[in-house]
Design a protein around this motif. Structure first.
Motif, PDB file in Angstrom:
ATOM      1  N   PHE A   1      -4.347   6.780  -3.303  1.00  0.00           N
ATOM      2  CA  PHE A   1      -3.869   5.676  -2.474  1.00  0.00           C
ATOM      3  C   PHE A   1      -4.092   4.392  -3.246  1.00  0.00           C
ATOM      4  O   PHE A   1      -5.059   4.269  -3.999  1.00  0.00           O
TER       5      PHE A   1
ATOM      6  N   VAL B   1      -5.928   1.395   8.529  1.00  0.00           N
ATOM      7  CA  VAL B   1      -5.828  -0.031   8.199  1.00  0.00           C
ATOM      8  C   VAL B   1      -7.188  -0.738   8.274  1.00  0.00           C
ATOM      9  O   VAL B   1      -7.470  -1.642   7.480  1.00  0.00           O
TER      10      VAL B   1
ATOM     11  N   ASP C   1      -2.360   0.124  -4.328  1.00  0.00           N
ATOM     12  CA  ASP C   1      -1.377  -0.948  -4.231  1.00  0.00           C
ATOM     13  C   ASP C   1      -0.310  -0.704  -5.288  1.00  0.00           C
ATOM     14  O   ASP C   1      -0.546  -0.890  -6.481  1.00  0.00           O
TER      15      ASP C   1
ATOM     16  N   TRP D   1       0.838  -1.195   0.000  1.00  0.00           N
ATOM     17  CA  TRP D   1       0.000   0.000   0.000  1.00  0.00           C
ATOM     18  C   TRP D   1       0.877   1.249   0.000  1.00  0.00           C
ATOM     19  O   TRP D   1       1.900   1.300   0.686  1.00  0.00           O
TER      20      TRP D   1
ATOM     21  N   GLN E   1     -11.838   0.057   1.614  1.00  0.00           N
ATOM     22  CA  GLN E   1     -12.084   1.494   1.508  1.00  0.00           C
ATOM     23  C   GLN E   1     -10.760   2.245   1.456  1.00  0.00           C
ATOM     24  O   GLN E   1      -9.711   1.693   1.774  1.00  0.00           O
ATOM     25  N   LEU E   2     -10.832   3.529   1.081  1.00  0.00           N
ATOM     26  CA  LEU E   2      -9.645   4.373   1.069  1.00  0.00           C
ATOM     27  C   LEU E   2      -9.427   4.937   2.467  1.00  0.00           C
ATOM     28  O   LEU E   2     -10.370   5.068   3.237  1.00  0.00           O
ATOM     29  N   PRO E   3      -8.171   5.299   2.791  1.00  0.00           N
ATOM     30  CA  PRO E   3      -7.960   6.008   4.054  1.00  0.00           C
ATOM     31  C   PRO E   3      -8.834   7.266   4.100  1.00  0.00           C
ATOM     32  O   PRO E   3      -9.117   7.868   3.065  1.00  0.00           O
TER      33      PRO E   3
ATOM     34  N   PHE F   1      -2.509   4.296   8.068  1.00  0.00           N
ATOM     35  CA  PHE F   1      -3.072   4.229   6.710  1.00  0.00           C
ATOM     36  C   PHE F   1      -4.552   3.817   6.794  1.00  0.00           C
ATOM     37  O   PHE F   1      -5.093   3.238   5.877  1.00  0.00           O
TER      38      PHE F   1
ATOM     39  N   ARG G   1     -10.016   0.500   7.442  1.00  0.00           N
ATOM     40  CA  ARG G   1     -10.749   0.809   6.211  1.00  0.00           C
ATOM     41  C   ARG G   1     -10.137   0.066   5.026  1.00  0.00           C
ATOM     42  O   ARG G   1     -10.849  -0.472   4.180  1.00  0.00           O
ATOM     43  N   VAL G   2      -8.801   0.066   4.972  1.00  0.00           N
ATOM     44  CA  VAL G   2      -8.120  -0.610   3.866  1.00  0.00           C
ATOM     45  C   VAL G   2      -8.508  -2.091   3.830  1.00  0.00           C
ATOM     46  O   VAL G   2      -8.779  -2.656   2.770  1.00  0.00           O
ATOM     47  N   ASP G   3      -8.580  -2.707   5.019  1.00  0.00           N
ATOM     48  CA  ASP G   3      -8.960  -4.115   5.079  1.00  0.00           C
ATOM     49  C   ASP G   3     -10.393  -4.335   4.591  1.00  0.00           C
ATOM     50  O   ASP G   3     -10.751  -5.441   4.192  1.00  0.00           O
TER      51      ASP G   3
END
Ligand code: SF4
Ligand code: SF4
Lengths: 115, 245
Positions: free
Chosen positions: B208, B183, B210, B44, B190-192, B181, B185-187
């Motif tokens: 943001f 995390v 990968d 990320w 979603q975006l930060p 980051f 939301r990312v999981d």
């Protein structure tokens, strides 16, 4: 004298009976392990067998904590935030038993327990 | 570490199965497989277009505080910051002063992780540098090690804010915290929060994604445009990239 004693006994029985009836009426209380009264859970079944949870929920929580933080293994259905869907009141469930057992977990210093 | 924990989980499952087979114990449904997992193939990263970052705009800072329940104590020396806005002025005044957000760079060689005596600071498989607050003893070695001033110590006890975000715990007094980051939301795909807000507010300065995925916008922009990282000379391989610095 005998009459007075009889009156006292009748009164005592009445008071006890009323108290018991009152507690039965508030049927959200269940006895767990003989001593402590906990709020009756709402759902049908816990995520693990109740007996197992009673002894091992802390290990499960710590295991989940490590997996979530370190590996990103999030299982929403088994998150701490989900406990409240069956145990809506932390004071009447978690805290009451922890007080009884004399343990002071510090989970809720940081974690929110949605009411 | 991973294998050990998984093995332990497996053993736990075996024990649970044993319990299930015991008479008089009701069967429970198998746990649903809605579990997420950080993937080692991902990395990320964030890209900030400095030309689009408007001086005076604090959308990302506010979004971060709200999303992550980051406290403000009203004492500048003690306040916790996950993301700051820095104003830059070059010495020769060839360029007008500009601002940029500075946050944890989620370095590939994170010195904060290397110095942590308790292994509280760690780098996740997908490159997100995190603090396991359960383990942090507040020694602050990591704050000294981080050259980007990305970390803050929590000096005071806080209460869960009334309108706080229930998905993110608050932090106890005496631990170190920093940008994650988002995390959680990312999981969830979603975006930060800062990136989402920056895009929503119309500035669109942050993206943001990968960086290991060649199709992603961030990978393509980092590949084709001139981007920089702050203090790249330190060799920490930061993963907050800046364009137009
Ligand atoms: S920016 Fe600082 S806190 Fe973040 S990973 Fe790099 S060294 Fe660690
Ligand atoms: S303050 Fe916490 S995270 Fe930082 S080095 Fe010490 S134990 Fe590790």
């Amino acid at each position: 004298m005998v009459l007075l004693r009889t009156v006292m006994i009748v009164l005592a029985v009445l008071v006890t009976g009323t108290a018991l009836a009152g507690e039965q009426a508030a049927d959200d209380l269940v006895l767990a392990n003989g001593g402590v009264r906990l709020q009756k859970p709402k759902g049908k079944a816990c995520i693990r067998p109740t007996e197992w949870m009673r002894r091992n929920h802390m290990d499960l929580l710590i295991h989940k904590q490590a997996m979530t933080v370190r590996e990103g293994a999030r299982m929403r259905s088994e998150s701490l935030l989900q406990c409240q869907s069956c145990h809506p009141n932390r004071e009447a469930f978690c805290d009451r038993c922890h007080d009884y057992a004399g343990v002071e977990p510090n989970c809720f210093e940081c974690h929110n327990y949605p009411e | 570490m991973t294998m050990d924990r998984r093995t332990v989980l497996g053993m736990g499952g075996a024990v649970a199965a044993g319990v299930l087979l015991a008479p008089g114990v009701q069967l429970i449904a198998a746990p649903p497989s809605n579990e997420t997992s950080a993937a080692g193939s991902q990395r990320w990263a964030m890209l900030v277009d400095v030309n689009k970052c408007t001086p005076g705009c604090t959308a990302c800072l506010d979004a971060c505080r709200k999303e992550n329940n980051v406290p403000l104590f009203g004492d500048p020396a003690r306040d916790v910051h996950w993301i700051r806005k820095v104003e830059v002025q070059d010495k020769e005044h060839r360029r007008a002063p500009f601002t940029l957000p500075v946050l944890c760079n989620h370095c590939e060689n994170p010195p904060c992780v290397h110095v942590c005596p308790t292994l509280a600071s760690f780098i996740r498989k997908d490159g997100i540098v995190l603090i396991d607050e359960h383990r942090c003893i507040g020694c602050r070695y990591c704050m000294i090690a981080c050259p980007y001033k990305a970390r803050s110590l929590v000096y005071f006890s806080t209460r869960f804010p009334k309108d706080g975000n229930p998905r993110v715990p608050i932090r106890a007094k005496g631990v170190v915290e920093k940008c994650t980051f988002c995390v959680h939301r990312v999981d969830d795909g979603q975006l930060p929060a800062c990136v989402e807000t920056c895009q929503g507010s119309g500035q669109g300065a942050m993206i943001f994604g990968d960086i290991n995925d060649p199709q992603s916008e961030i990978a393509q922009r980092v590949k084709t445009l001139r981007t920089e990282t702050i203090r790249a000379d330190l060799g920490l391989k930061p993963h907050v990239h800046y364009q137009g610095l």
